[in-house]
Design a protein around this motif. Structure first.
Motif, PDB file in Angstrom:
ATOM      1  N   GLN A 165       0.810  -1.220   0.000  1.00  0.00           N
ATOM      2  CA  GLN A 165       0.000   0.000   0.000  1.00  0.00           C
ATOM      3  C   GLN A 165       0.845   1.273   0.000  1.00  0.00           C
ATOM      4  N   ASN A 166       1.871   1.313   0.825  1.00  0.00           N
ATOM      5  CA  ASN A 166       2.678   2.522   0.953  1.00  0.00           C
ATOM      6  C   ASN A 166       4.090   2.356   0.412  1.00  0.00           C
ATOM      7  N   ALA A 167       4.303   1.321  -0.382  1.00  0.00           N
ATOM      8  CA  ALA A 167       5.624   1.075  -0.954  1.00  0.00           C
ATOM      9  C   ALA A 167       5.890   2.020  -2.121  1.00  0.00           C
ATOM     10  N   ALA A 168       7.155   2.153  -2.484  1.00  0.00           N
ATOM     11  CA  ALA A 168       7.533   2.955  -3.645  1.00  0.00           C
ATOM     12  C   ALA A 168       7.008   2.289  -4.921  1.00  0.00           C
ATOM     13  N   PRO A 169       6.736   3.082  -5.977  1.00  0.00           N
ATOM     14  CA  PRO A 169       6.181   2.519  -7.212  1.00  0.00           C
ATOM     15  C   PRO A 169       6.956   1.337  -7.771  1.00  0.00           C
ATOM     16  N   ALA A 170       8.294   1.403  -7.748  1.00  0.00           N
ATOM     17  CA  ALA A 170       9.095   0.297  -8.277  1.00  0.00           C
ATOM     18  C   ALA A 170       8.862  -0.983  -7.489  1.00  0.00           C
ATOM     19  N   GLN A 171       8.742  -0.853  -6.180  1.00  0.00           N
ATOM     20  CA  GLN A 171       8.485  -2.025  -5.348  1.00  0.00           C
ATOM     21  C   GLN A 171       7.083  -2.575  -5.594  1.00  0.00           C
ATOM     22  N   VAL A 172       6.135  -1.674  -5.747  1.00  0.00           N
ATOM     23  CA  VAL A 172       4.756  -2.086  -6.028  1.00  0.00           C
ATOM     24  C   VAL A 172       4.680  -2.827  -7.359  1.00  0.00           C
ATOM     25  N   ALA A 173       5.295  -2.255  -8.397  1.00  0.00           N
ATOM     26  CA  ALA A 173       5.260  -2.879  -9.724  1.00  0.00           C
ATOM     27  C   ALA A 173       5.899  -4.261  -9.695  1.00  0.00           C
ATOM     28  N   THR A 174       7.026  -4.378  -9.011  1.00  0.00           N
ATOM     29  CA  THR A 174       7.718  -5.666  -8.939  1.00  0.00           C
ATOM     30  C   THR A 174       6.886  -6.698  -8.199  1.00  0.00           C
ATOM     31  N   ALA A 175       6.305  -6.293  -7.074  1.00  0.00           N
ATOM     32  CA  ALA A 175       5.494  -7.225  -6.285  1.00  0.00           C
ATOM     33  C   ALA A 175       4.296  -7.726  -7.082  1.00  0.00           C
ATOM     34  N   TRP A 176       3.615  -6.822  -7.777  1.00  0.00           N
ATOM     35  CA  TRP A 176       2.456  -7.222  -8.572  1.00  0.00           C
ATOM     36  C   TRP A 176       2.861  -8.063  -9.778  1.00  0.00           C
ATOM     37  N   ALA A 177       3.988  -7.756 -10.402  1.00  0.00           N
ATOM     38  CA  ALA A 177       4.454  -8.543 -11.548  1.00  0.00           C
ATOM     39  C   ALA A 177       4.739  -9.982 -11.134  1.00  0.00           C
ATOM     40  N   GLU A 178       5.330 -10.138  -9.963  1.00  0.00           N
ATOM     41  CA  GLU A 178       5.610 -11.486  -9.457  1.00  0.00           C
ATOM     42  C   GLU A 178       4.312 -12.205  -9.106  1.00  0.00           C
ATOM     43  N   LYS A 179       3.434 -11.522  -8.417  1.00  0.00           N
ATOM     44  CA  LYS A 179       2.201 -12.132  -7.914  1.00  0.00           C
ATOM     45  C   LYS A 179       1.229 -12.476  -9.053  1.00  0.00           C
ATOM     46  N   MET A 180       1.157 -11.623 -10.054  1.00  0.00           N
ATOM     47  CA  MET A 180       0.221 -11.817 -11.167  1.00  0.00           C
ATOM     48  C   MET A 180       0.702 -12.859 -12.174  1.00  0.00           C
ATOM     49  N   GLY A 181       2.018 -13.112 -12.183  1.00  0.00           N
ATOM     50  CA  GLY A 181       2.569 -14.015 -13.190  1.00  0.00           C
ATOM     51  C   GLY A 181       3.091 -13.295 -14.418  1.00  0.00           C
ATOM     52  N   TYR A 182       3.098 -11.964 -14.397  1.00  0.00           N
ATOM     53  CA  TYR A 182       3.593 -11.202 -15.547  1.00  0.00           C
ATOM     54  C   TYR A 182       5.102 -11.383 -15.737  1.00  0.00           C
ATOM     55  N   LEU A 183       5.829 -11.529 -14.640  1.00  0.00           N
ATOM     56  CA  LEU A 183       7.278 -11.700 -14.755  1.00  0.00           C
ATOM     57  C   LEU A 183       7.601 -12.996 -15.495  1.00  0.00           C
ATOM     58  N   GLU A 184       6.932 -14.064 -15.123  1.00  0.00           N
ATOM     59  CA  GLU A 184       7.145 -15.335 -15.809  1.00  0.00           C
ATOM     60  C   GLU A 184       6.689 -15.254 -17.269  1.00  0.00           C
ATOM     61  N   PHE A 185       5.573 -14.561 -17.504  1.00  0.00           N
ATOM     62  CA  PHE A 185       5.043 -14.382 -18.866  1.00  0.00           C
ATOM     63  C   PHE A 185       6.093 -13.733 -19.777  1.00  0.00           C
ATOM     64  N   ILE A 186       6.718 -12.658 -19.306  1.00  0.00           N
ATOM     65  CA  ILE A 186       7.650 -11.931 -20.168  1.00  0.00           C
ATOM     66  C   ILE A 186       8.951 -12.706 -20.334  1.00  0.00           C
ATOM     67  N   LYS A 187       9.346 -13.458 -19.326  1.00  0.00           N
ATOM     68  CA  LYS A 187      10.533 -14.314 -19.456  1.00  0.00           C
ATOM     69  C   LYS A 187      10.320 -15.366 -20.540  1.00  0.00           C
ATOM     70  N   GLN A 188       9.113 -15.896 -20.621  1.00  0.00           N
ATOM     71  CA  GLN A 188       8.803 -16.908 -21.632  1.00  0.00           C
ATOM     72  C   GLN A 188       8.855 -16.339 -23.048  1.00  0.00           C
ATOM     73  N   ARG A 189       8.867 -15.022 -23.162  1.00  0.00           N
ATOM     74  CA  ARG A 189       8.939 -14.376 -24.473  1.00  0.00           C
ATOM     75  C   ARG A 189      10.321 -13.784 -24.752  1.00  0.00           C
ATOM     76  N   GLY A 190      11.310 -14.328 -24.068  1.00  0.00           N
ATOM     77  CA  GLY A 190      12.694 -14.025 -24.408  1.00  0.00           C
ATOM     78  C   GLY A 190      13.333 -12.875 -23.672  1.00  0.00           C
TER      79      GLY A 190
END
Length: 252
Positions: A165-190
């Motif tokens: 809730q009160n984290a910096a934007p970069a931390q928020v984006a990273t946490a959501w990317a990990e939790k949503m599966g977006y990080l794995e999604f983009i890794k699978q695309r090279g």
């Protein structure tokens, strides 16, 4: 600037919504011309226009003839189901039937109506640069139902929501990317993980997305997604059938 980005995104998001892009505000007088009056333009030798992609001064990415007579801009959210429906049904015929001819260029501008999950998706969607931008965007929309199921579950995870809730934007984006599966999604695309994580913490990219959203509201009257703008005028519609009608009425 980074710590200001999430509050600004939240403030603009409160005024915006998914599926409410058509109508209201801005210039709504879309161009009109006899059907087929816009002439096709040959692409550079050895290419077709769908291979010509570049970043735009507004902060989006555009595919097609940069001098196309008809310029279509979409303000879209990668987590908006109405945008997803357009991505699943409209992107391919738009590119194949209109962009390839050189008559129409298509620019996509991320409009983060759902705040943190949109921020994570947008940062990673832009991470590989211009050429893969639209294939990644289309695949995100094809996979959107899976991502939205995950997002619904995250919405019930009070510990995670409080943690970010009160984290910096970069931390928020990273946490959501990990939790949503977006990080794995983009890794699978090279995209290597280190590069993806660097994109999620890119202060300039976060600020650019925030400014692009604010400009969409202030300059183009965008209040929801998807909002389509054709040659500076809002299109009265959010579906591919409605957008295609506007293109044909403009001479495509």
């Amino acid at each position: 600037m980074m710590r200001m980005a999430i509050p600004l995104l939240a403030a603009v998001s409160l005024l915006a919504g998914c599926g409410s892009g058509a109508g209201g505000g801005g210039n709504s007088s879309t161009p009109s011309a006899p059907a087929g009056s816009v002439k096709a333009v040959a692409a550079p030798a050895g290419q077709d226009w769908t291979q010509v992609v570049s970043a735009t001064p507004a902060g989006g990415y555009v595919v097609g003839n940069p001098d196309a007579e008809l310029k279509l801009v979409e303000y879209g959210s990668r987590t908006c189901p109405t945008c997803g429906a357009f991505g699943q049904t409209g992107m391919r015929p738009l590119e194949d039937n209109y962009v390839k001819s050189g008559k129409v260029s298509y620019e996509f501008r991320d409009f983060l109506v759902h705040g943190p999950p949109d921020l994570a998706a947008a940062l990673l969607g832009r991470c590989a640069g211009p050429q893969p931008f639209f294939p990644i965007l289309e695949q995100m929309y094809i996979d959107q139902p899976k991502f939205l199921d995950t997002q619904m579950k995250i919405a019930q995870d009070q510990a995670f929501l409080q943690q970010t809730q009160n984290a910096a934007p970069a931390q928020v984006a990273t946490a959501w990317a990990e939790k949503m599966g977006y990080l794995e999604f983009i890794k699978q695309r090279g995209v290597p993980e280190a590069q993806a994580r660097a994109c999620l913490t890119d202060a300039k990219a976060i600020d650019q997305l925030t400014r692009m959203m604010q400009d969409g509201t202030d300059k183009n009257g965008v209040t929801g997604t998807p909002t389509f703008i054709l040659n500076g005028a809002k299109v009265d519609g959010v579906t591919w059938a409605q957008v295609e009608t506007a293109l044909k009425n403009a001479g495509a």
